[in-house]
Design an enzyme around this catalytic site. Structure first.
Site, PDB file in Angstrom:
ATOM      1  CB  CYS A   1      16.316 -26.730   4.094  1.00 36.62           C
ATOM      2  SG  CYS A   1      17.196 -27.652   2.818  1.00 36.62           S
TER       3      CYS A   1
ATOM      4  CB  CYS B   1      18.609 -28.894  -3.704  1.00 37.17           C
ATOM      5  SG  CYS B   1      17.777 -30.321  -2.974  1.00 37.17           S
TER       6      CYS B   1
END
Length: 370
Positions: free
Chosen positions: A210, A113
């Site tokens: 997450c 990410c």
């Protein structure tokens, strides 16, 4: 933080306390601060009904996180913008994450990410807004020497240090990036947030992955990407003898001990995963310790091979694990890592990050243990 004067700084706002205090600290220094959130995924969307529809639910950067970030910016009196990068997040983080598990590897989505979704788009948006710097809430530090060289360092708070997931940032990008919370402990950051009555002062920290709220990656893959799930296969020992039946290679990672689903009479560990044979090899504790690894796709912030094709340093092979002392040798575009003491934390798909004391030299993806 650097002592030189700054004018306009864009802060990547996650909705958490760390990035919020980063914005506060910069404003205290007299910077013109602008808040930005990237909408990557959304906990608040309805569950994905079918894989073909191309959406996934209950993931990261929820609407409530964006609202929290907006609330902090309102409190600080700074502008706030939101940019939608959900498509990039699925293509460059979620799908590779699923594929890696399907092929018997253990991915690190935070590095993916940061590398492919967050920093480059944020730097682009910061430039469009005429900003001199991009700041984030990562616990790390950077140092600019008199000769202009830039160094990435561990955070002051060793328990919160996030330098491991930032090794891909080269000098050019680091020149434009600030880490305002890196010189503070987490306790200090929360105290600052409480003192300034920030609305998220006591908001819990985000979890490791997450976009998987319950940390059950196997269930996430099975529910959202069922076509990527292989069928049951065999547990085997290192000689290939069948020891039991597993429920799909995506459920296991090298070094895993708990959750094997089969009792073996003694503690056994996953030592190898062969997705082509649909086998999960298990062994004793001694068989689960490795003497080194081979890493590829290596990125250097400070290149260590200027005067020799080998050197010694600390190596971290998992985000929340201690460093191993090791020797590093250049090898046909890859690096060969030999530990001074054997380690169990060598999972293909994770990152090996190289440290000289507090400084991050660089890192790469673990291809295989030795």
């Amino acid at each position: 933080m650097d002592s030189k004067k700054k004018s306009r700084v864009v802060v990547a706002m996650s909705g958490g306390v760390d990035s919020s205090v980063a914005a506060l600290l910069l404003k205290r220094e007299g910077c013109e601060v602008i808040g930005i959130s990237l909408k990557l995924w959304d906990y608040d969307e309805a569950d994905r009904p079918a894989e073909s529809e191309g959406t996934v639910s209950r993931t990261c950067c929820s609407l409530s996180d964006v609202r929290d970030a907006r609330g902090v910016c309102d409190k600080l009196g700074i502008p706030f913008y939101v940019f939608n990068h959900k498509k990039d997040f699925e293509q460059k983080v979620i799908l590779p994450f699923v594929s890696e598990y399907r092929h018997g590897r253990t991915p690190n989505p935070c590095i993916l990410c940061n590398h492919h979704v967050k920093f480059d788009p944020l730097l682009v948006e910061a430039e469009k807004l005429g900003a001199d710097y991009l700041a984030t809430g990562h616990y790390a530090r950077r140092r600019c020497d008199a000769d202009g060289s830039i160094h990435l360092l561990k955070a002051r708070d060793a328990k919160k240090d996030q330098s491991y997931v930032l090794y891909h940032l080269g000098e050019n990008r680091l020149r434009k990036i600030l880490f305002p919370v890196g010189d503070h402990t987490k306790e200090e950051i929360r105290a600052i947030a409480k003192e300034q009555d920030l609305p998220n002062a006591f908001k819990p920290d985000s979890q490791d992955i997450c976009f998987i709220p319950n940390n059950d990656h196997a269930a996430f893959i099975e529910k959202n990407y069922p076509s990527s799930v292989g069928g049951p296969g065999h547990f085997v020992d290192k000689e290939g003898n069948i020891l039991g039946r597993h429920e799909g290679v995506h459920r296991y990672t090298v070094g895993q001990r708990r959750g094997l689903g089969v009792g073996f009479g003694e503690r056994m560990y996953v030592t190898r995963i062969d997705s082509l044979k649909n086998e999960v090899e298990i062994g004793t504790k001694d068989e689960a310790f490795w003497g080194g690894l081979v890493a590829g796709d290596v990125h250097w912030i400070r290149h260590p091979f200027k005067n020799s094709n080998s050197f010694e340093c600390g190596v971290k092979t998992r985000y929340q694990k201690d460093e191993c002392e090791a020797s590093i040798e250049a090898m046909d575009g890859k690096v060969l890592v030999r530990f001074k003491k054997k380690s169990p934390f060598v999972s293909p798909g994770q990152a090996a990050v190289f440290y000289d004391g507090d400084e991050v030299l660089g890192g790469g993806w673990i291809e295989r243990p030795l």
